[in-house]
Scaffold this motif. Structure first.
Motif, mmCIF file in Angstrom:
data_model
loop_
_atom_site.group_PDB
_atom_site.id
_atom_site.type_symbol
_atom_site.label_atom_id
_atom_site.label_comp_id
_atom_site.label_asym_id
_atom_site.label_seq_id
_atom_site.Cartn_x
_atom_site.Cartn_y
_atom_site.Cartn_z
ATOM 1 N N PHE A 35 -17.493 48.494 -9.429
ATOM 2 C CA PHE A 35 -18.350 49.614 -9.822
ATOM 3 C C PHE A 35 -19.652 49.102 -10.423
ATOM 4 O O PHE A 35 -20.730 49.600 -10.118
ATOM 5 C CB PHE A 35 -17.620 50.515 -10.818
ATOM 6 C CG PHE A 35 -18.378 51.755 -11.177
ATOM 7 C CD1 PHE A 35 -18.299 52.888 -10.385
ATOM 8 C CD2 PHE A 35 -19.191 51.796 -12.310
ATOM 9 C CE1 PHE A 35 -19.006 54.032 -10.705
ATOM 10 C CE2 PHE A 35 -19.905 52.935 -12.631
ATOM 11 C CZ PHE A 35 -19.807 54.066 -11.828
ATOM 12 N N VAL A 51 -8.590 51.078 -14.019
ATOM 13 C CA VAL A 51 -9.571 51.430 -12.981
ATOM 14 C C VAL A 51 -10.341 52.678 -13.419
ATOM 15 O O VAL A 51 -9.935 53.348 -14.358
ATOM 16 C CB VAL A 51 -8.880 51.739 -11.625
ATOM 17 C CG1 VAL A 51 -8.159 50.516 -11.091
ATOM 18 C CG2 VAL A 51 -7.915 52.910 -11.746
ATOM 19 N N TYR A 52 -11.437 52.962 -12.727
ATOM 20 C CA TYR A 52 -12.130 54.233 -12.945
ATOM 21 C C TYR A 52 -11.556 55.268 -11.990
ATOM 22 O O TYR A 52 -11.233 54.946 -10.847
ATOM 23 C CB TYR A 52 -13.622 54.094 -12.671
ATOM 24 C CG TYR A 52 -14.349 53.230 -13.661
ATOM 25 C CD1 TYR A 52 -14.117 53.352 -15.027
ATOM 26 C CD2 TYR A 52 -15.279 52.288 -13.228
ATOM 27 C CE1 TYR A 52 -14.791 52.552 -15.933
ATOM 28 C CE2 TYR A 52 -15.949 51.479 -14.131
ATOM 29 C CZ TYR A 52 -15.703 51.621 -15.487
ATOM 30 O OH TYR A 52 -16.364 50.835 -16.371
ATOM 31 N N GLU A 53 -11.459 56.497 -12.502
ATOM 32 C CA GLU A 53 -10.927 57.578 -11.673
ATOM 33 C C GLU A 53 -12.101 58.530 -11.424
ATOM 34 O O GLU A 53 -12.414 59.362 -12.247
ATOM 35 C CB GLU A 53 -9.811 58.263 -12.472
ATOM 36 C CG GLU A 53 -9.031 59.283 -11.730
ATOM 37 C CD GLU A 53 -8.082 60.034 -12.684
ATOM 38 O OE1 GLU A 53 -7.409 59.379 -13.490
ATOM 39 O OE2 GLU A 53 -8.065 61.271 -12.608
ATOM 40 N N LEU A 54 -12.785 58.335 -10.296
ATOM 41 C CA LEU A 54 -14.104 58.950 -10.155
ATOM 42 C C LEU A 54 -14.086 60.384 -9.656
ATOM 43 O O LEU A 54 -15.008 61.146 -9.932
ATOM 44 C CB LEU A 54 -14.975 58.091 -9.223
ATOM 45 C CG LEU A 54 -15.273 56.679 -9.736
ATOM 46 C CD1 LEU A 54 -16.077 55.906 -8.714
ATOM 47 C CD2 LEU A 54 -15.999 56.726 -11.067
ATOM 48 N N ASN A 59 -12.474 49.917 -8.689
ATOM 49 C CA ASN A 59 -12.355 48.711 -9.507
ATOM 50 C C ASN A 59 -13.550 48.666 -10.469
ATOM 51 O O ASN A 59 -14.668 49.016 -10.088
ATOM 52 C CB ASN A 59 -12.346 47.473 -8.595
ATOM 53 C CG ASN A 59 -12.357 46.180 -9.384
ATOM 54 O OD1 ASN A 59 -13.413 45.678 -9.746
ATOM 55 N ND2 ASN A 59 -11.194 45.648 -9.654
ATOM 56 N N LYS A 60 -13.320 48.238 -11.708
ATOM 57 C CA LYS A 60 -14.399 48.300 -12.699
ATOM 58 C C LYS A 60 -15.528 47.309 -12.407
ATOM 59 O O LYS A 60 -16.693 47.637 -12.576
ATOM 60 C CB LYS A 60 -13.828 48.080 -14.105
ATOM 61 C CG LYS A 60 -12.965 49.243 -14.553
ATOM 62 C CD LYS A 60 -12.608 49.176 -16.019
ATOM 63 C CE LYS A 60 -11.970 50.506 -16.440
ATOM 64 N NZ LYS A 60 -11.577 50.518 -17.840
ATOM 65 N N ALA A 61 -15.163 46.101 -11.981
ATOM 66 C CA ALA A 61 -16.209 45.114 -11.682
ATOM 67 C C ALA A 61 -16.997 45.558 -10.447
ATOM 68 O O ALA A 61 -18.228 45.516 -10.439
ATOM 69 C CB ALA A 61 -15.601 43.741 -11.459
ATOM 70 N N GLU A 78 -7.124 47.648 -8.711
ATOM 71 C CA GLU A 78 -7.217 47.025 -10.039
ATOM 72 C C GLU A 78 -7.515 45.526 -9.917
ATOM 73 O O GLU A 78 -8.314 44.971 -10.659
ATOM 74 C CB GLU A 78 -5.915 47.229 -10.811
ATOM 75 C CG GLU A 78 -5.987 46.692 -12.242
ATOM 76 C CD GLU A 78 -4.671 46.840 -12.986
ATOM 77 O OE1 GLU A 78 -3.610 46.799 -12.336
ATOM 78 O OE2 GLU A 78 -4.711 46.985 -14.216
ATOM 79 N N LYS A 79 -6.891 44.879 -8.933
ATOM 80 C CA LYS A 79 -7.075 43.437 -8.773
ATOM 81 C C LYS A 79 -8.326 43.095 -7.960
ATOM 82 O O LYS A 79 -8.618 41.933 -7.724
ATOM 83 C CB LYS A 79 -5.856 42.812 -8.086
ATOM 84 C CG LYS A 79 -4.561 43.006 -8.844
ATOM 85 C CD LYS A 79 -4.464 42.067 -10.030
ATOM 86 C CE LYS A 79 -3.157 42.264 -10.778
ATOM 87 N NZ LYS A 79 -3.179 41.702 -12.110
#
Lengths: 345, 210
Positions: free
Chosen positions: B191, B85-88, B187-189, B64-65
């Motif tokens: 990604f 977060v994304y859970e892929l 992490n979203k960024a 997340e961080k």
């Protein structure tokens, strides 16, 4: 007064440049006080990133709050018959995290009133421009939430199930979406595909078209395309991404939503969207769109270049103070100086 | 770290070893990781990947961080802390379930509030709130099974793998809450900036976990 730009922190410089951008686009500065009546937040807790609000009792017994958010105050102070109000702000907000309450600097803008397609494009344009000011390496994710909502309607009308599915879609968890659909005996193929619809507009839009099953989806997609093409027309497409599974709180947001990232910062730097539903909740018939830029993480990433060593001036007890000050004045005219008293022996 | 490597946070312990095996079979091997030593960070220049072992409950925080671009965390941790977060991908590894358990002779008394011992207060709160049951949470960090035996709590909310520990202690599952397994998260960024690499990793892992 002259300001040496190199003396500013990155975030301070960014604030000036963003302000200049918003002023040039015809937005007016909106200055708010630090306090607001707590009532304003009590009814809209989930609009805040975190429900916790720092409160205190005012001298007249009213429960007050240190502002955790600026948007709600701007809406409150916008006339109900305002045609179109364009404002920007740069304020401190007070939010809680695990370490307790913190003061954060937030810059942002809001466009409230009779919105049309142009005003939506304008705000998306300013979001893109804002990120561009902060870094060359940025991404602006765009979505129209109507697309996922309308696709969901095709699959199920059960609000509880819809809520669970939206959470999984937002997490891009295709596995979770297909598991939920399987359990409920629903056909979840399209929703599962939705989770992977992320990327450059030219790659994603054709795939999205293949998932269109109703008019509402078609409308959502054309609204999104309108914005994308308008930005493209200004040469702004390189850093655009379409993220059809980005879902903000549906209680407040309904149509276009966006979110910005900068390389090297793992948190969202810019976020916003169209929040007509929030205004409807507050009993207003206006439309609204806006975004906030979070500048706190930036100073760690972009150190201001180290400046030249300051000149050193030392003196002892024997030196006359007026002579030391005279020398210091002379040195300061040429640059930075540090003045130190030497140990008396 | 923005050097073209994917930073991967793996959970220390038995699950972590199995998870690394999946990454290796997916084409992201890093031979030096298998040498037992005290190092914490391992790189494979060839596969452009960097691994580090962290406490299982911390993986989600690292991701997340943004200290890790991706990682593997149990669904229990994701449900408890709800990291952004994304859970892929579901690795289908480390399968178990989150359940409510109590002494085998337990009878629910709805006239008093229910005392719940657990490591997962948020999951427990949400579960009982759905049923409008008033509860009192007793947050423990381990040996949860002991709580009902000593009268510290009426029930526990915990992870159940085979149910053997419960049985040996005279406990039984009252109801299941949710199925748990290891998930590949991002992490979203990261990604956004490494979309192709992360999606490829996710696809190759999915292929191995089929």
């Amino acid at each position: 007064m002259t300001i040496d730009k190199s003396e500013l922190l990155f975030s301070e410089r960014a604030v000036f440049e963003l302000r200049s951008l918003y002023l040039r686009a015809g937005y007016r500065r909106y200055k708010v006080s630090k306090f607001e009546e707590y009532d304003l937040y009590a009814g809209n807790k989930s609009f805040l990133t975190d429900g916790r609000v720092l409160t205190f009792t005012d001298t007249d017994g009213r429960l007050m709050a240190l502002k955790p958010d600026i948007t709600l105050s701007i809406i409150k102070n916008t006339a109900r018959d305002e045609k179109l109000r364009r404002v920007f702000y740069n304020e401190c907000v007070y939010r809680a995290d695990e370490g307790g309450f913190r003061e954060l600097t937030q810059t942002g803008l809001e466009c409230i009133g009779a919105l049309d397609d142009y005003s939506v494009c304008e705000v998306a344009y300013l979001a893109y421009k804002s990120l561009e000011i902060l870094s060359k390496d940025f991404i602006l994710d765009l979505n129209h939430m109507g697309f996922a909502a309308a696709l969901l309607e095709e699959v199920t009308r059960d609000p509880k199930l819809q809520k669970r599915l939206l959470l999984s879609i937002n997490a891009k968890s295709g596995d979770a979406v297909s598991a939920i659909c399987k359990d409920a005996g629903l056909e979840g193929g399209a929703l599962t595909s939705l989770c992977s619809l992320y990327g450059k507009p030219d790659d994603v839009i054709p795939k999205a078209r293949a998932l269109v099953k109703n008019r509402a989806q078609e409308d959502a997609l054309s609204s999104l395309l309108l914005v994308i093409n308008a930005l493209k027309g200004c040469g702004m497409s390189e850093n655009l991404r379409v993220d059809l599974s980005m879902i903000n709180d549906a209680e407040y947001y309904s149509a276009l939503v966006f979110r910005g990232f900068i390389k090297g910062i793992s948190q969202t730097v810019l976020s916003g969207g169209r929040y007509d539903s929030l205004l409807a909740k507050m009993g207003r018939e206006q439309g609204a769109i806006g975004f906030a830029v979070y500048l706190d993480g930036l100073d760690r990433l972009f150190h201001t270049e180290s400046r030249a060593e300051p000149a050193r001036l030392t003196y002892t007890a024997k030196d006359a103070p007026e002579k030391v000050l005279y020398d210091m004045n002379g040195l300061m005219a040429r640059g930075a100086v540090t003045v130190e008293r030497q140990k008396d022996d | 770290m923005t050097d073209g490597f994917i930073n991967v946070a793996l959970p220390k312990g038995r699950l972590g070893d199995r998870v690394y095996g999946i990454f290796e079979r997916a084409g992201y091997g890093c031979p030096e990781i298998q040498i037992k030593n005290r190092r914490l960070i391992f790189e494979s220049g060839q596969n452009r990947v960097r691994y580090f072992w962290v406490k299982p409950s911390d993986v989600a925080i690292y991701v997340e961080k943004g200290a890790a671009d991706v990682g593997v965390a149990g669904k229990d941790i994701l449900l408890e802390y709800r990291p952004d977060v994304y859970e892929l991908c579901d690795l289908k590894e480390g399968r178990c379930r989150m359940a409510v358990a109590a002494r085998a002779d337990y009878q629910d008394d709805s006239s008093v509030s229910l005392r719940v011992a657990t490591k997962f207060p948020n999951i427990a709160k949400r579960h009982f709130a759905k049923k409008s049951r008033e509860i009192e949470i007793i947050k423990l960090n381990g040996s949860i099974e002991l709580a009902p035996l000593l009268g510290l709590s009426d029930v526990i909310v915990d992870i159940v793998e085979t149910g053997a520990t419960l049985k040996e202690n005279g406990l039984a599952v009252v109801e299941d809450i949710v199925d748990i397994s290891a998930r590949f998260i991002s992490n979203k960024a990261s990604f956004g900036f490494m979309q192709d690499k992360i999606l490829q990793m996710s696809a190759q892992i999915r292929e191995v976990c089929r």
